[in-house]
Design an enzyme around this catalytic site. Structure first.
Site, PDB file in Angstrom:
ATOM      1  CG  ASP A 164      -2.045   0.987   1.139  1.00  0.00           C
ATOM      2  OD1 ASP A 164      -3.204   0.553   1.128  1.00  0.00           O
ATOM      3  OD2 ASP A 164      -1.774   2.211   1.076  1.00  0.00           O
ATOM      4  CB  ILE A 165       0.907   4.213  -2.227  1.00  0.00           C
ATOM      5  CG1 ILE A 165       2.024   5.115  -2.707  1.00  0.00           C
ATOM      6  CG2 ILE A 165      -0.376   4.993  -2.023  1.00  0.00           C
ATOM      7  CD1 ILE A 165       1.952   5.421  -4.181  1.00  0.00           C
TER       8      ILE A 165
ATOM      9  CG  HIS B 280     -14.467   3.644   6.275  1.00  0.00           C
ATOM     10  ND1 HIS B 280     -14.528   4.970   6.605  1.00  0.00           N
ATOM     11  CD2 HIS B 280     -15.134   2.990   7.255  1.00  0.00           C
ATOM     12  CE1 HIS B 280     -15.188   5.124   7.729  1.00  0.00           C
ATOM     13  NE2 HIS B 280     -15.577   3.943   8.148  1.00  0.00           N
ATOM     14  CD  GLN B 281     -14.823  -0.556  -2.516  1.00  0.00           C
ATOM     15  OE1 GLN B 281     -15.984  -0.828  -2.216  1.00  0.00           O
ATOM     16  NE2 GLN B 281     -14.201  -1.129  -3.524  1.00  0.00           N
TER      17      GLN B 281
ATOM     18  CG  HIS C  33      -8.816  -2.873  -2.066  1.00  0.00           C
ATOM     19  ND1 HIS C  33      -9.762  -2.157  -2.773  1.00  0.00           N
ATOM     20  CD2 HIS C  33      -8.640  -2.205  -0.903  1.00  0.00           C
ATOM     21  CE1 HIS C  33     -10.142  -1.108  -2.066  1.00  0.00           C
ATOM     22  NE2 HIS C  33      -9.480  -1.116  -0.922  1.00  0.00           N
ATOM     23  CG  PHE C  34      -9.041  -9.327   0.759  1.00  0.00           C
ATOM     24  CD1 PHE C  34      -9.580  -9.518  -0.502  1.00  0.00           C
ATOM     25  CD2 PHE C  34      -9.669  -9.913   1.846  1.00  0.00           C
ATOM     26  CE1 PHE C  34     -10.738 -10.262  -0.676  1.00  0.00           C
ATOM     27  CE2 PHE C  34     -10.828 -10.655   1.688  1.00  0.00           C
ATOM     28  CZ  PHE C  34     -11.364 -10.832   0.423  1.00  0.00           C
ATOM     29  CG  HIS C  35      -6.723  -2.679   3.318  1.00  0.00           C
ATOM     30  ND1 HIS C  35      -5.988  -1.540   3.071  1.00  0.00           N
ATOM     31  CD2 HIS C  35      -7.967  -2.427   2.830  1.00  0.00           C
ATOM     32  CE1 HIS C  35      -6.761  -0.646   2.467  1.00  0.00           C
ATOM     33  NE2 HIS C  35      -7.971  -1.156   2.315  1.00  0.00           N
TER      34      HIS C  35
END
Ligand code: 5GP
Length: 138
Positions: free
Chosen positions: A30-31, A92-93, A99-101
């Site tokens: 993740d950036i 909160h998307q 995607h999975f964090h």
């Protein structure tokens, strides 16, 4: 589905720090990480939310998540992690591609912070809800 930043990452048009790739799945750092090792795991299939994803892509994600979790723990030295998966803007998307964090949690508190405003489930409500959900499973 509209093109997203993740579509461009899958296509190689935008760089990423890739940690895993197969024919159905891509994983990259993740950036804006919540903690060291915060990784995103995405299907190559374009789908906005998990409920719109094919079983094949969902299975491919599920197959690789434990391996990635193990690798991230070993690489970072973390001993705990959260999986977060947001569906919909009010959940909160921000990037509208599934995607999975994978978010390592550290003893100093770095990682995912949670609010969990739990209430108790009443017997009548529970029975009615379970019947309603069972009736909607295809
Ligand atoms: P969401 O809130 O949609 O569940 O999370 C989207 C995640 O994507 C955020 O954690 C954000 O930092 C990450 N992200 C957004 N744009 C990029 C990008 O261009 N590259 C990478 N590697 N991550 C991104």
């Amino acid at each position: 589905m509209a093109t997203t930043i993740f579509t461009k990452i899958i296509a190689g048009e935008i760089p990423c720090f890739r940690v895993y790739e197969d024919d159905k799945v891509l994983a990259f750092l993740d950036i804006s990480p919540l903690s060291r090792g915060h990784t995103l795991v995405i299907p190559k299939e374009p789908a906005e939310t998990l409920d719109q994803l094919s079983e094949e892509s969902a299975a491919a994600l599920g197959r690789v998540l434990p391996r990635l979790g193990r690798a991230i723990l070993r690489a970072t030295g973390a001993t705990a992690f959260n999986i977060l998966q947001n569906n919909g803007a009010i959940a909160h998307q921000v990037v509208m591609h599934v995607h999975f964090h994978v978010i390592p949690k550290y003893a100093d508190g770095a990682g995912l912070g949670l609010q969990w405003p739990a209430r108790s489930l009443g017997a009548d409500e529970g029975k009615a809800l379970a019947i309603a959900i069972v009736g909607q499973i295809g």
